[in-house]
Design a protein around this motif. Sequence first.
Motif, short mmCIF file in Angstrom:
data_model
loop_
_atom_site.label_atom_id
_atom_site.label_comp_id
_atom_site.label_asym_id
_atom_site.label_seq_id
_atom_site.Cartn_x
_atom_site.Cartn_y
_atom_site.Cartn_z
N VAL A 114 0.81 -1.04 0.03
CA VAL A 114 0.06 -0.05 0.12
C VAL A 114 0.85 1.28 0.03
O VAL A 114 1.75 1.27 0.75
CB VAL A 114 -0.95 0.04 1.10
CG1 VAL A 114 -1.58 1.51 1.31
CG2 VAL A 114 -2.02 -1.12 1.32
N THR A 116 0.71 4.61 1.34
CA THR A 116 -0.06 5.25 2.32
C THR A 116 0.09 6.93 1.86
O THR A 116 -0.81 7.52 2.70
CB THR A 116 0.93 5.09 3.53
OG1 THR A 116 2.20 6.01 3.44
CG2 THR A 116 1.17 3.72 4.11
N GLN A 126 -1.04 5.10 10.35
CA GLN A 126 -1.51 3.99 9.38
C GLN A 126 -0.92 2.67 9.81
O GLN A 126 -1.67 1.65 10.28
CB GLN A 126 -1.38 4.09 8.06
CG GLN A 126 -2.21 5.47 7.61
CD GLN A 126 -1.75 5.50 6.16
OE1 GLN A 126 -1.96 4.46 5.26
NE2 GLN A 126 -1.46 6.79 5.60
N ILE A 144 -7.40 -2.36 5.83
CA ILE A 144 -7.24 -1.80 4.73
C ILE A 144 -8.12 -0.60 4.49
O ILE A 144 -7.96 0.58 4.47
CB ILE A 144 -7.14 -2.48 3.25
CG1 ILE A 144 -5.89 -3.31 3.17
CG2 ILE A 144 -7.46 -1.55 2.16
CD1 ILE A 144 -5.88 -4.13 1.95
N ASN A 145 -9.38 -0.99 4.98
CA ASN A 145 -10.44 -0.01 5.48
C ASN A 145 -10.16 0.90 6.40
O ASN A 145 -10.45 2.58 6.46
CB ASN A 145 -11.80 -0.58 5.61
CG ASN A 145 -12.60 -1.17 4.53
OD1 ASN A 145 -12.08 -0.90 3.26
ND2 ASN A 145 -13.20 -2.25 4.60
N ASP A 148 -7.34 3.32 5.17
CA ASP A 148 -7.74 4.30 4.37
C ASP A 148 -8.66 5.27 5.12
O ASP A 148 -8.34 6.44 4.54
CB ASP A 148 -8.73 3.47 3.44
CG ASP A 148 -8.02 2.65 2.16
OD1 ASP A 148 -6.86 2.84 2.12
OD2 ASP A 148 -8.78 1.93 1.76
N ARG A 151 -5.77 7.62 6.43
CA ARG A 151 -5.06 8.59 5.32
C ARG A 151 -5.76 9.64 5.03
O ARG A 151 -5.51 10.70 4.77
CB ARG A 151 -4.89 7.66 4.19
CG ARG A 151 -4.16 8.22 2.95
CD ARG A 151 -3.98 7.44 1.75
NE ARG A 151 -3.39 6.01 2.34
CZ ARG A 151 -4.23 4.77 2.08
NH1 ARG A 151 -5.30 5.04 1.63
NH2 ARG A 151 -3.76 3.84 2.36
N THR A 152 -7.16 9.60 4.87
CA THR A 152 -7.92 10.78 4.53
C THR A 152 -8.36 11.60 5.74
O THR A 152 -8.87 12.69 5.30
CB THR A 152 -9.42 10.14 3.83
OG1 THR A 152 -10.32 9.42 4.91
CG2 THR A 152 -9.02 9.25 2.54
N ASP A 193 -2.33 14.74 -0.41
CA ASP A 193 -2.58 13.72 -1.37
C ASP A 193 -1.32 12.93 -1.56
O ASP A 193 -0.82 12.52 -2.85
CB ASP A 193 -3.26 13.85 -2.60
CG ASP A 193 -4.77 14.33 -2.49
OD1 ASP A 193 -5.22 13.81 -1.44
OD2 ASP A 193 -5.18 15.28 -3.18
#
Length: 279
Positions: A114, A116, A126, A144-145, A148, A151-152, A193
């Motif tokens: 992944v 990151t 993470q 992973i969810n 994610d 990360r956001t 991003d």
Amino acid sequence: MSIQIVTDSTVQLTESELADLPITIVPLIVRLGTQEFLNDGVQITNAEFLSHLVNDEELPKTSQPSIGQFLEVFDRLGENGDEVLCLNLTHFLSGTVNAARQAADMTDTKVTVVDTLSIDRGLAFQVITAAKLAKNGAPLENIINAIDLHRTHTEIYVYLNTLENLIKGGRISKAAGGIANLLNIKVVAEVVDGELRVAAKGRGKRFIKKQLDELIDHIIEVAPPKVGLTHVDNLTQTSEIANRIKAALPNTLVTIHEAGPVISTYTSVGALAVEFYTD
């Protein structure tokens, strides 16, 4: 069968986190002239590296781990049937994630790699979540969810006295950095991003103080569960910021870290990163 978490040495983890969680770190490489060191905190310490950064005429160089380094780790962790989740720093700053992906294609171990889109303590957020879930037997999809979501909801700001090393190291464009250096402008950069971008610029220490005060107000308003502060030979200012956040948010975990060689190379002395996430 368990899920083993792998990351790279740009991650910023505490000793207790490393001791308590199933995390394996693959080190990047640092070069000082003709000498080469693993960025593992053993072959060269942060203090030793800082001395070179300040005193050497030539800027240190860094490089991603080799495919072979990742392959050895993936093979070893998969010997008993475990699978691997490998979380790496953003591809905008290093080719590390691509080396991991190539190694994943070569190993017999089941490996998920992944990007990151993060680094330092932001990467750690993470990695820690992934390792805790893996330790408790969560399936890969759930892990992973969860990362994610981190990360956001993660914000990373870097306060810099100079862009010189970022420009020399090719991590930011000469066009973007040249004006700032010419005018002796201080810079606030933000990871957006996965890409390091100039968020604000101004002259002198008063500009940096104003920007930090505004960010601390924002942190107090959103009350994140964790805040990470990483510095390059800037402990006094970093400690002052940590104390202000702790006083306002006693339930927030605030950690202070020394930047490792890879990050110090590009941010230079006096740099300070503030990283946090909201649920």
